[in-house]
Design an enzyme around this catalytic site. Structure first.
Site, PDB file in Angstrom:
ATOM      1  N   HIS A  43      -8.391  16.452  -3.764  1.00 54.28           N
ATOM      2  CA  HIS A  43      -8.301  15.432  -2.691  1.00 54.28           C
ATOM      3  C   HIS A  43      -9.586  14.695  -2.512  1.00 54.28           C
ATOM      4  CE1 HIS A  43      -6.840  15.444   1.696  1.00 54.28           C
ATOM      5  NE2 HIS A  43      -7.896  14.474   1.506  1.00 54.28           N
ATOM      6  N   GLU A  70      -4.272  14.019  -3.673  1.00 59.43           N
ATOM      7  CA  GLU A  70      -4.235  13.900  -2.334  1.00 59.43           C
ATOM      8  C   GLU A  70      -5.165  13.031  -1.548  1.00 59.43           C
ATOM      9  OE1 GLU A  70      -2.684  18.535  -1.585  1.00 59.43           O
ATOM     10  OE2 GLU A  70      -4.850  17.913  -0.904  1.00 59.43           O
ATOM     11  N   HIS A 190      -1.966  24.938   2.304  1.00 63.27           N
ATOM     12  CA  HIS A 190      -3.295  25.064   3.189  1.00 63.27           C
ATOM     13  C   HIS A 190      -3.143  26.639   3.754  1.00 63.27           C
ATOM     14  CE1 HIS A 190      -6.412  23.003   5.516  1.00 63.27           C
ATOM     15  NE2 HIS A 190      -6.269  24.127   6.245  1.00 63.27           N
TER      16      HIS A 190
END
Length: 237
Positions: A43, A70, A190
């Site tokens: 990410h 991401e 997450h």
């Protein structure tokens, strides 16, 4: 079996804290795949506080499983993804000032923007996923953008599970059922951990992939990276 994609952002954070190349990000990406992980996630953020944009390019020949990038689809991110052409791009609505991702997209208000971005990625044969909260309307909105998958934002589930509240899974079950009705693939991530991943997987129908970084790397400090990767794979099987 639900696929495990290891998010290696925290490895980059540790490396950047001292400069140099220890720990070696490319070696860790190689190792987690050797240990059985079916994907690698990164990410990159504009400030490059963990994953650097150069890392994204350097990882391309290293990741022979699924490569998931991401990020917030600003122009620099879009250009990066179009050049690298990973297996999957996951769109996350995080601003420059956030510590970590903290909300899913409002897919209704952002329908036009998301549809345009997703169309460009799909023209380049990149699978698309949208980070969403477990709200059925947001899942329906994701379908309307022509995304291939959603990624369920699981922080609220993880928090409730840690308090002993198993009912925290209920909105995720409803969102997953809606996604299945709409023929949307389901990813999740997450705050998923060794403690809660088995319960989550058993309750989410047709969960295709989980992306886990912070917990997995933290657990590896005590249990070892190879061991932890295999512990996740066992719980996801």
């Amino acid at each position: 079996m639900t696929k495990l994609s290891v998010n290696i952002n925290k490895i980059a954070t540790l490396r950047n804290s001292r400069g140099g190349n220890v720990p070696n990000l490319l070696q860790v990406a190689t190792d987690v795949q050797k240990f059985g992980a079916q994907g690698v996630t990164i990410h990159p953020r504009p400030d490059e506080r963990h994953i650097r944009y150069k890392d994204a390019y350097d990882l391309k020949p290293i990741v022979h499983t699924e490569y998931n990038i991401e990020g917030n689809p600003i122009k620099k991110f879009i250009d990066l993804v179009l050049e690298i052409k990973p297996t999957q791009v996951t769109l996350v609505p995080d601003g420059n000032d956030v510590l970590t991702s903290n909300a899913g997209w409002n897919t209704l208000k952002n329908k036009s923007f998301l549809t345009e971005v997703i169309a460009e990625f799909k023209r380049n044969n990149i699978r698309t996923s949208i980070f969403v909260d477990p709200i059925e309307a947001m899942v329906e909105g994701a379908k309307a953008t022509n995304a291939d998958r959603i990624e369920l934002y699981t922080e609220s589930f993880a928090h409730q599970y840690s308090l002993g509240n198993r009912k925290g899974i209920e909105p995720f079950i409803l969102a997953a059922k809606k996604a299945n009705e709409l023929d949307l693939g389901i990813n999740a991530g997450h705050d998923l951990s060794l403690d809660n991943i088995k319960f989550f997987k058993e309750n989410i129908p047709n969960l295709l992939e989980v992306s886990i970084g912070h917990a997995l790397i933290s657990e590896s400090l005590y249990l070892g990276l190879e061991n932890v990767v295999n512990m996740y794979l066992q719980k996801l099987n």
